[in-house]
Motif scaffolding. Structure first.
Motif, short mmCIF file in Angstrom:
data_model
loop_
_atom_site.label_atom_id
_atom_site.label_comp_id
_atom_site.label_asym_id
_atom_site.label_seq_id
_atom_site.Cartn_x
_atom_site.Cartn_y
_atom_site.Cartn_z
N ARG A 26 -1.63 18.65 14.29
CA ARG A 26 -1.37 17.64 13.25
C ARG A 26 -1.50 16.23 13.82
NH1 ARG A 26 4.27 17.92 10.97
NH2 ARG A 26 3.49 16.34 9.54
N ALA A 27 -0.94 16.02 15.00
CA ALA A 27 -1.00 14.69 15.61
C ALA A 27 -2.43 14.29 15.94
CB ALA A 27 -0.13 14.66 16.87
N VAL A 28 -3.22 15.24 16.43
CA VAL A 28 -4.63 14.97 16.73
C VAL A 28 -5.39 14.62 15.45
CG1 VAL A 28 -6.79 15.96 17.59
CG2 VAL A 28 -4.64 16.39 18.81
N ILE A 29 -5.15 15.37 14.38
CA ILE A 29 -5.81 15.11 13.10
C ILE A 29 -5.45 13.72 12.58
CG2 ILE A 29 -5.88 15.80 10.66
CD1 ILE A 29 -5.66 18.72 11.64
N LYS A 30 -4.19 13.34 12.73
CA LYS A 30 -3.77 12.01 12.29
C LYS A 30 -4.42 10.93 13.14
CE LYS A 30 0.35 9.17 11.54
NZ LYS A 30 1.84 9.12 11.60
N GLU A 31 -4.45 11.14 14.44
CA GLU A 31 -4.94 10.12 15.38
C GLU A 31 -6.45 9.98 15.35
OE1 GLU A 31 -5.08 9.36 20.23
OE2 GLU A 31 -3.70 10.84 19.39
N ARG A 32 -7.18 11.10 15.26
CA ARG A 32 -8.62 11.07 15.46
C ARG A 32 -9.44 11.42 14.22
NH1 ARG A 32 -10.23 11.09 20.98
NH2 ARG A 32 -8.44 11.19 22.40
N CYS A 33 -8.79 11.98 13.20
CA CYS A 33 -9.55 12.48 12.05
C CYS A 33 -9.11 11.85 10.73
CB CYS A 33 -9.42 14.01 11.96
SG CYS A 33 -9.92 14.88 13.46
N GLY A 34 -8.36 10.79 10.78
CA GLY A 34 -7.94 10.13 9.55
C GLY A 34 -6.97 10.91 8.71
N GLY A 35 -6.29 11.88 9.31
CA GLY A 35 -5.26 12.64 8.60
C GLY A 35 -5.72 13.93 7.96
#
Length: 243
Positions: free
Chosen positions: A71-80
Protein backbone atom coordinates in the motif's frame (compact mmCIF):
# COMPACT_ATOMS: atom_id res chain seq x y z
CA UNK A 1 6.38 1.96 6.71
CA UNK A 2 8.38 1.29 9.88
CA UNK A 3 11.19 -0.19 7.76
CA UNK A 4 11.18 2.57 5.17
CA UNK A 5 14.10 1.73 2.85
CA UNK A 6 13.45 -0.61 -0.06
CA UNK A 7 14.99 -1.26 -3.45
CA UNK A 8 12.91 -0.43 -6.52
CA UNK A 9 13.27 -0.01 -10.27
CA UNK A 10 10.96 2.07 -12.46
CA UNK A 11 10.76 2.10 -16.25
CA UNK A 12 8.56 3.64 -18.90
CA UNK A 13 5.53 5.91 -18.81
CA UNK A 14 1.78 5.48 -18.64
CA UNK A 15 -0.44 3.64 -16.19
CA UNK A 16 1.56 2.21 -13.25
CA UNK A 17 2.04 -1.53 -12.98
CA UNK A 18 3.47 -2.80 -9.68
CA UNK A 19 5.40 -6.11 -9.67
CA UNK A 20 5.46 -8.25 -6.52
CA UNK A 21 7.86 -11.19 -6.62
CA UNK A 22 7.72 -14.61 -4.99
CA UNK A 23 9.31 -15.86 -1.78
CA UNK A 24 13.14 -16.11 -1.83
CA UNK A 25 13.06 -14.19 -5.12
CA UNK A 26 13.59 -10.56 -6.12
CA UNK A 27 12.42 -7.86 -8.52
CA UNK A 28 14.81 -9.07 -11.23
CA UNK A 29 12.71 -12.20 -11.63
CA UNK A 30 10.38 -9.99 -13.69
CA UNK A 31 13.15 -8.79 -16.02
CA UNK A 32 11.42 -9.97 -19.20
CA UNK A 33 8.13 -8.38 -18.14
CA UNK A 34 9.49 -4.96 -17.17
CA UNK A 35 11.56 -4.81 -20.36
CA UNK A 36 8.54 -5.54 -22.53
CA UNK A 37 5.67 -3.86 -20.69
CA UNK A 38 7.57 -0.64 -19.98
CA UNK A 39 7.11 0.25 -23.65
CA UNK A 40 3.44 0.86 -22.86
CA UNK A 41 3.19 1.23 -19.07
CA UNK A 42 5.21 2.57 -16.17
CA UNK A 43 6.57 -0.53 -14.48
CA UNK A 44 7.47 -0.43 -10.80
CA UNK A 45 9.34 -3.51 -9.53
CA UNK A 46 10.32 -3.71 -5.86
CA UNK A 47 12.30 -6.03 -3.63
CA UNK A 48 10.00 -6.99 -0.76
CA UNK A 49 11.39 -6.61 2.79
CA UNK A 50 13.91 -9.35 3.48
CA UNK A 51 14.58 -10.16 -0.19
CA UNK A 52 16.87 -8.91 -2.93
CA UNK A 53 18.44 -5.58 -1.97
CA UNK A 54 15.79 -4.63 0.58
CA UNK A 55 16.92 -5.27 4.18
CA UNK A 56 15.16 -7.69 6.48
CA UNK A 57 12.36 -6.15 8.54
CA UNK A 58 13.07 -5.32 12.16
CA UNK A 59 10.63 -8.05 13.24
CA UNK A 60 8.97 -11.09 11.69
CA UNK A 61 6.50 -9.63 9.21
CA UNK A 62 3.07 -11.19 8.92
CA UNK A 63 1.13 -11.01 5.66
CA UNK A 64 -0.63 -7.83 6.86
CA UNK A 65 2.76 -6.11 7.19
CA UNK A 66 3.60 -6.95 3.58
CA UNK A 67 0.17 -5.66 2.54
CA UNK A 68 0.92 -2.39 4.33
CA UNK A 69 4.26 -2.26 2.53
CA UNK A 70 2.56 -2.69 -0.85
CA UNK A 71 0.00 0.00 0.00
CA UNK A 72 2.78 2.42 0.90
CA UNK A 73 4.61 1.73 -2.37
CA UNK A 74 1.39 2.27 -4.36
CA UNK A 75 0.81 5.57 -2.58
CA UNK A 76 4.41 6.73 -3.00
CA UNK A 77 5.12 5.59 -6.56
CA UNK A 78 1.79 4.86 -8.25
CA UNK A 79 -0.45 7.75 -7.27
CA UNK A 80 -2.49 5.63 -4.88
CA UNK A 81 -3.78 3.07 -7.40
CA UNK A 82 -2.03 0.52 -9.61
CA UNK A 83 -2.32 -2.58 -11.72
CA UNK A 84 -0.48 -5.46 -10.07
CA UNK A 85 1.49 -8.34 -11.54
CA UNK A 86 2.40 -10.79 -8.77
CA UNK A 87 4.02 -14.19 -8.50
CA UNK A 88 3.49 -16.86 -5.82
CA UNK A 89 4.02 -15.16 -2.42
CA UNK A 90 3.50 -11.81 -4.13
CA UNK A 91 0.07 -13.13 -5.08
CA UNK A 92 -0.76 -13.64 -1.40
CA UNK A 93 -0.03 -9.97 -0.81
CA UNK A 94 -2.05 -8.89 -3.84
CA UNK A 95 -5.10 -10.98 -2.89
CA UNK A 96 -5.32 -9.57 0.62
CA UNK A 97 -4.57 -6.05 -0.60
CA UNK A 98 -7.37 -6.21 -3.19
CA UNK A 99 -9.81 -7.69 -0.68
CA UNK A 100 -9.16 -5.17 2.08
CA UNK A 101 -8.12 -2.04 0.15
CA UNK A 102 -9.92 -2.19 -3.21
CA UNK A 103 -9.24 1.49 -3.87
CA UNK A 104 -5.53 0.65 -4.31
CA UNK A 105 -5.99 -1.93 -7.07
CA UNK A 106 -7.02 -1.27 -10.67
CA UNK A 107 -6.53 -4.87 -11.86
CA UNK A 108 -4.30 -7.88 -11.17
CA UNK A 109 -2.40 -10.60 -13.01
CA UNK A 110 -1.56 -13.35 -10.52
CA UNK A 111 0.78 -16.09 -11.69
CA UNK A 112 1.55 -19.23 -9.71
CA UNK A 113 -0.44 -17.54 -6.96
CA UNK A 114 -0.09 -18.91 -3.42
CA UNK A 115 -2.50 -18.56 -0.52
CA UNK A 116 -4.84 -21.53 -0.89
CA UNK A 117 -4.81 -24.26 1.75
CA UNK A 118 -2.81 -27.13 0.21
CA UNK A 119 -3.87 -30.72 -0.02
CA UNK A 120 -1.71 -32.88 2.25
CA UNK A 121 -0.64 -36.46 1.54
CA UNK A 122 -0.05 -39.27 4.04
CA UNK A 123 3.72 -38.64 4.20
CA UNK A 124 3.14 -35.04 5.23
CA UNK A 125 0.54 -35.97 7.85
CA UNK A 126 2.86 -38.58 9.41
CA UNK A 127 5.71 -36.08 9.50
CA UNK A 128 3.51 -33.42 11.09
CA UNK A 129 2.13 -35.91 13.62
CA UNK A 130 5.63 -36.98 14.62
CA UNK A 131 6.70 -33.37 15.07
CA UNK A 132 3.62 -32.58 17.16
CA UNK A 133 4.25 -35.63 19.37
CA UNK A 134 7.91 -34.78 19.97
CA UNK A 135 7.01 -31.17 20.70
CA UNK A 136 4.58 -32.35 23.40
CA UNK A 137 6.82 -34.90 25.08
CA UNK A 138 10.04 -32.85 24.89
CA UNK A 139 8.97 -29.20 24.69
CA UNK A 140 12.42 -27.96 25.76
CA UNK A 141 13.79 -29.18 22.40
CA UNK A 142 11.06 -27.64 20.23
CA UNK A 143 13.61 -25.58 18.24
CA UNK A 144 15.57 -28.75 17.47
CA UNK A 145 12.46 -30.60 16.24
CA UNK A 146 11.35 -27.62 14.15
CA UNK A 147 14.72 -27.51 12.38
CA UNK A 148 14.80 -31.28 11.87
CA UNK A 149 11.32 -31.52 10.32
CA UNK A 150 11.36 -28.27 8.33
CA UNK A 151 12.23 -27.73 4.67
CA UNK A 152 15.70 -26.78 3.45
CA UNK A 153 14.32 -23.36 2.41
CA UNK A 154 13.12 -22.73 5.96
CA UNK A 155 16.43 -23.82 7.50
CA UNK A 156 18.31 -21.37 5.27
CA UNK A 157 16.35 -18.37 6.59
CA UNK A 158 17.52 -16.01 9.32
CA UNK A 159 15.64 -16.08 12.65
CA UNK A 160 13.49 -13.05 11.82
CA UNK A 161 12.59 -14.42 8.39
CA UNK A 162 11.77 -17.83 9.89
CA UNK A 163 9.31 -16.10 12.19
CA UNK A 164 7.83 -14.30 9.18
CA UNK A 165 7.65 -17.49 7.11
CA UNK A 166 5.61 -19.31 9.76
CA UNK A 167 3.15 -16.42 10.06
CA UNK A 168 2.69 -16.16 6.30
CA UNK A 169 2.30 -19.85 5.47
CA UNK A 170 -0.18 -20.43 8.30
CA UNK A 171 -2.59 -17.88 6.84
CA UNK A 172 -4.94 -19.11 4.11
CA UNK A 173 -6.87 -16.70 1.93
CA UNK A 174 -9.99 -18.49 0.75
CA UNK A 175 -12.06 -15.99 2.74
CA UNK A 176 -10.62 -13.05 0.78
CA UNK A 177 -11.59 -14.23 -2.69
CA UNK A 178 -15.26 -13.20 -2.60
CA UNK A 179 -14.27 -9.69 -1.49
CA UNK A 180 -12.18 -8.93 -4.58
CA UNK A 181 -13.87 -6.53 -7.00
CA UNK A 182 -10.93 -5.66 -9.27
CA UNK A 183 -10.55 -7.54 -12.58
CA UNK A 184 -8.22 -10.51 -12.09
CA UNK A 185 -6.42 -12.80 -14.52
CA UNK A 186 -4.79 -15.94 -13.14
CA UNK A 187 -1.90 -17.34 -15.20
CA UNK A 188 -0.55 -20.74 -14.17
CA UNK A 189 1.95 -23.17 -15.61
CA UNK A 190 0.50 -26.52 -16.63
CA UNK A 191 3.31 -28.35 -14.79
CA UNK A 192 3.47 -26.15 -11.69
CA UNK A 193 4.20 -28.34 -8.64
CA UNK A 194 4.58 -25.49 -6.12
CA UNK A 195 1.09 -24.10 -6.69
CA UNK A 196 -0.65 -26.90 -8.63
CA UNK A 197 -3.59 -26.41 -10.97
CA UNK A 198 -6.16 -27.39 -8.35
CA UNK A 199 -5.16 -24.14 -6.58
CA UNK A 200 -5.55 -22.20 -9.83
CA UNK A 201 -9.06 -23.56 -10.31
CA UNK A 202 -9.99 -22.80 -6.71
CA UNK A 203 -8.81 -19.21 -7.12
CA UNK A 204 -10.61 -18.84 -10.44
CA UNK A 205 -13.86 -20.16 -8.97
CA UNK A 206 -13.56 -17.92 -5.91
CA UNK A 207 -13.02 -14.57 -7.65
CA UNK A 208 -16.14 -13.54 -9.53
CA UNK A 209 -15.54 -12.56 -13.14
CA UNK A 210 -11.87 -13.60 -13.12
CA UNK A 211 -10.05 -15.29 -15.99
CA UNK A 212 -7.68 -18.25 -16.07
CA UNK A 213 -4.88 -18.95 -18.55
CA UNK A 214 -2.91 -22.21 -18.31
CA UNK A 215 0.47 -22.09 -20.06
CA UNK A 216 1.33 -25.41 -21.67
CA UNK A 217 4.60 -27.07 -20.72
CA UNK A 218 5.47 -24.47 -18.08
CA UNK A 219 6.06 -24.75 -14.35
CA UNK A 220 5.95 -22.36 -11.41
CA UNK A 221 7.93 -19.63 -13.21
CA UNK A 222 5.91 -19.64 -16.42
CA UNK A 223 6.48 -15.90 -16.90
CA UNK A 224 10.23 -16.45 -17.31
CA UNK A 225 10.01 -19.89 -18.94
CA UNK A 226 7.90 -18.54 -21.82
CA UNK A 227 8.05 -14.74 -21.54
CA UNK A 228 6.82 -14.10 -25.08
CA UNK A 229 3.50 -15.82 -24.46
CA UNK A 230 3.14 -14.47 -20.94
CA UNK A 231 3.90 -10.90 -21.99
CA UNK A 232 1.42 -11.03 -24.86
CA UNK A 233 -1.33 -12.22 -22.51
CA UNK A 234 -0.36 -9.67 -19.87
CA UNK A 235 -0.23 -6.71 -22.25
CA UNK A 236 -3.63 -7.53 -23.75
CA UNK A 237 -5.22 -7.84 -20.30
CA UNK A 238 -3.60 -4.69 -18.88
CA UNK A 239 -4.46 -2.63 -21.97
CA UNK A 240 -8.08 -3.69 -21.71
CA UNK A 241 -8.26 -2.48 -18.10
CA UNK A 242 -6.42 0.82 -18.50
CA UNK A 243 -7.66 2.32 -21.79
Amino acid sequence: MEDSYYSAEEKGNGQPVLFLHGYLSCKESFYYQTQSLSRRFRTVAVDLPGFGKTPEPSYGYALDDYVDFARAVIKERCGGRACIVAHSFGGRIAIKLAAEYPECVRCMILTGCAGMKPRRNLKYRVKKGTYSFLKRVMPSRVDVWREKFSSSDYRALSPVMKESFVKITNEHLEGCLGKISAPVLFVFGEKDTETPLYMARRLYAGVKGSGLVIMKGCGHFCFSEDPVTFNAVAEEFLAGQTE
